[in-house]
Design a protein around this motif. Sequence first.
Motif, PDB file in Angstrom:
ATOM      1  N   TYR A 117       0.816  -1.115  -0.095  1.00 37.66           N
ATOM      2  CA  TYR A 117      -0.044   0.177   0.088  1.00 37.66           C
ATOM      3  C   TYR A 117       0.852   1.197  -0.055  1.00 37.66           C
ATOM      4  O   TYR A 117       1.652   1.288   0.880  1.00 37.66           O
ATOM      5  CB  TYR A 117      -0.745   0.002   1.342  1.00 37.66           C
ATOM      6  CG  TYR A 117      -1.903   0.930   1.273  1.00 37.66           C
ATOM      7  CD1 TYR A 117      -3.256   0.642   0.501  1.00 37.66           C
ATOM      8  CD2 TYR A 117      -2.144   2.328   1.527  1.00 37.66           C
ATOM      9  CE1 TYR A 117      -4.219   1.596   0.380  1.00 37.66           C
ATOM     10  CE2 TYR A 117      -2.975   3.173   1.482  1.00 37.66           C
ATOM     11  CZ  TYR A 117      -4.084   2.700   1.035  1.00 37.66           C
ATOM     12  OH  TYR A 117      -5.004   3.797   0.738  1.00 37.66           O
ATOM     13  N   SER A 125       3.950   0.264   2.353  1.00 36.31           N
ATOM     14  CA  SER A 125       3.688  -0.457   3.628  1.00 36.31           C
ATOM     15  C   SER A 125       3.206  -1.894   3.235  1.00 36.31           C
ATOM     16  O   SER A 125       2.417  -1.953   2.323  1.00 36.31           O
ATOM     17  CB  SER A 125       2.586   0.436   4.501  1.00 36.31           C
ATOM     18  OG  SER A 125       2.345  -0.333   5.454  1.00 36.31           O
TER      19      SER A 125
ATOM     20  N   ARG B  28      -2.684   1.472  11.521  1.00 35.01           N
ATOM     21  CA  ARG B  28      -1.720   2.588  11.773  1.00 35.01           C
ATOM     22  C   ARG B  28      -2.294   3.802  10.605  1.00 35.01           C
ATOM     23  O   ARG B  28      -2.614   3.432   9.437  1.00 35.01           O
ATOM     24  CB  ARG B  28      -0.297   2.230  11.249  1.00 35.01           C
ATOM     25  CG  ARG B  28       0.155   1.086  12.325  1.00 35.01           C
ATOM     26  CD  ARG B  28       1.511   0.979  12.205  1.00 35.01           C
ATOM     27  NE  ARG B  28       2.253   0.757  11.032  1.00 35.01           N
ATOM     28  CZ  ARG B  28       2.224  -0.407  10.303  1.00 35.01           C
ATOM     29  NH1 ARG B  28       1.669  -1.400  11.029  1.00 35.01           N
ATOM     30  NH2 ARG B  28       2.850  -0.560   9.354  1.00 35.01           N
ATOM     31  N   THR B  35       2.942   9.057  12.713  1.00 35.72           N
ATOM     32  CA  THR B  35       1.861   7.755  12.638  1.00 35.72           C
ATOM     33  C   THR B  35       1.045   7.496  13.927  1.00 35.72           C
ATOM     34  O   THR B  35       1.761   7.472  14.963  1.00 35.72           O
ATOM     35  CB  THR B  35       2.810   6.520  12.450  1.00 35.72           C
ATOM     36  OG1 THR B  35       3.431   6.635  11.342  1.00 35.72           O
ATOM     37  CG2 THR B  35       1.864   5.371  12.003  1.00 35.72           C
ATOM     38  N   GLU B  80      -3.074  -2.434   6.653  1.00 34.60           N
ATOM     39  CA  GLU B  80      -2.249  -2.427   7.993  1.00 34.60           C
ATOM     40  C   GLU B  80      -2.101  -1.113   8.263  1.00 34.60           C
ATOM     41  O   GLU B  80      -2.388  -0.371   9.432  1.00 34.60           O
ATOM     42  CB  GLU B  80      -1.244  -3.190   7.915  1.00 34.60           C
ATOM     43  CG  GLU B  80      -0.972  -4.630   7.947  1.00 34.60           C
ATOM     44  CD  GLU B  80      -1.276  -5.103   9.437  1.00 34.60           C
ATOM     45  OE1 GLU B  80      -0.966  -4.403  10.293  1.00 34.60           O
ATOM     46  OE2 GLU B  80      -2.108  -6.053   9.620  1.00 34.60           O
ATOM     47  N   GLU B  81      -1.809  -0.429   7.084  1.00 30.77           N
ATOM     48  CA  GLU B  81      -1.302   1.187   7.242  1.00 30.77           C
ATOM     49  C   GLU B  81      -1.947   2.005   6.206  1.00 30.77           C
ATOM     50  O   GLU B  81      -1.765   1.608   5.004  1.00 30.77           O
ATOM     51  CB  GLU B  81       0.221   1.372   7.360  1.00 30.77           C
ATOM     52  CG  GLU B  81       0.833   2.655   7.571  1.00 30.77           C
ATOM     53  CD  GLU B  81       2.099   2.690   7.882  1.00 30.77           C
ATOM     54  OE1 GLU B  81       2.773   3.262   8.926  1.00 30.77           O
ATOM     55  OE2 GLU B  81       2.801   2.022   6.962  1.00 30.77           O
ATOM     56  N   VAL B  82      -2.506   3.107   6.408  1.00 28.23           N
ATOM     57  CA  VAL B  82      -3.120   4.008   5.491  1.00 28.23           C
ATOM     58  C   VAL B  82      -2.718   5.308   5.837  1.00 28.23           C
ATOM     59  O   VAL B  82      -2.328   5.719   6.900  1.00 28.23           O
ATOM     60  CB  VAL B  82      -4.615   3.878   5.265  1.00 28.23           C
ATOM     61  CG1 VAL B  82      -4.904   2.406   4.870  1.00 28.23           C
ATOM     62  CG2 VAL B  82      -5.242   4.171   6.559  1.00 28.23           C
TER      63      VAL B  82
END
Lengths: 459, 124
Positions: A117, A125, B28, B35, B80-82
Amino acid sequence: MASYDYDVIVIGSGAGGSVAASQIAKSGKTVAIVEAGALGGQVLNHSCIPTKALLQAASVYEAAKRGATFGIRASTIGYNYPSVRAWKDTVLRATKKSYSNEHYQEQGIGIIGGRAYFIDPHTISVGKARFTAKQFIVATGSELVLPEIAGLSTAGFVTHKEALDLSRPPKHLAIIGGGESGVEFAQLFAIFGSKVTLIEKSPRLINHEIPNASSLLAKRFNKEYGMNILTDTSVQSVSSIGLKKKLQLQRKGKNAQLTVDEIMLATGKRAVIDIGLDNAGVQYSQSQIHTNKFQHTSAKHIFAVGDCSGPYNYTHTAAYQGQVVAHNIVHPRSPVAAQYHAIPRVLFTNPQIASTGASEAQLKSGGTPYDSATVPLSVVAASATTGYKDGFITVQSNRTTGVLLGGTIVCPQASELISELSLAVQYHMTAQQVAHTVHPFGTWSELLRVACAKLAKKG
Amino acid sequence: MFHIHYTKSKINAPHWDNLFLSQSPSKRVVHKSHTTSYDRHELASSIYRACMKSFGYAGEAEKTAVEVCEHVERWLADKEEVTKADISRQAARALQLFNPRGAHEFAPVKEYAVTEDSYGFIRL
């Protein structure tokens, strides 16, 4: 100067991604592939390879059943579906060796397992880690589009992935979608004894191919396999009755019901684009990532290949785009542009349908002056020796120059024959040049020579 | 000479704990160089405020906030993370569906400004 973890990160290990990664790694750049599923992508694990393996088994079974025509008798001809599936799994295991972790590591390519991503233009990530790269190749492929049909998710359905692993062919199968995947699976299950109903919204099956090919396939499906083909039909709702599923259909304003054992969705695919492209400054639409002829996206350092960028959803197109991108990354000062004027398109039905270049409709709409010649299978000796008559070849050439522009072949070996026509179209050969090339007698390849000779006479 | 000072009236969000029975999913969220963790209450409050600014009713605003949060969390499920901008974009898209007038007031994403809403109002 900014430092990065890798020179290039490839997102997706399908045909396009793996070809690009291998070629870039050979040039000495550091490369990593990020893969969320199994290495090899859709083609290897859920699409082309397993489907073709099953279709091969089906074609052997069908040929054995027709042996009587050729004087061949067998006391019993049958199949054991778990063994057929075992054949498919054997093929997959053998093919997967070329896409194993070790295979990539030998080439110096890093493998990162997980879903990528974009966090910013140079950072992705993956799980709990972040990786940076100077350049990226997006090769995320495509996913099935789920149609909005009331009750479908409650009643249950299978997609091409689950259909490959069914414990036995369903007694009555309804396939929603009469595109490439739909017709291939329809034939597969029909050969193994399923009663198949093929439901297509548009007026004909495989509507990207020429109408003659569509109608021939529909007639043959109906005559040979007793398939029920419902074109111009939409599914309004689905409900379950015990173990069976009931479909409410609408055809030309009339309602009808159909009760089947299983429903398979083959309603087309759309690009996988939910990977934070906005954060990377990449422009995209609902259907694909926008690229230029060099496969650059709107972010100069990010390329896209394969189904996610179009224009074709074929494994060989993705691999070709992968080669183009690899060249453009390794040799940025002499970039090459992707050429799509001779891309072969193949349908593994019986008869096979293969086409390349421009169709008559495209030439008409483009205003190109052209000549066309159509030849039935019966003109060549192979038709008599194999007892196969359903099919034809049609080729088009430029009326002024005689240069071949495209064509469609509908015959048992069309997938092999199309390469010759693609070569001729790719290198701008004339119909006369192909007609003057000696083709071996008794083969299907004579079809192309005869069609080109007919075309050359017109010019 | 005197000045009239306009003070912006603060819109108080309700007690979200009553509306959300489960905890925020652990994701996250990157904003600039920081973060943080995904905070459902923060998102719900901003949606609630946007709906109230567009002359909505408190009950309608609460319901919209919950629906938008659910929509965003469904999208977040496999990630998981954006970035914070991603969450705003997703929220704006959902808000367009559930409350187009509120979407116009949803500050983070101006690109989704409504020109003509479902009620036929032209927004300039």
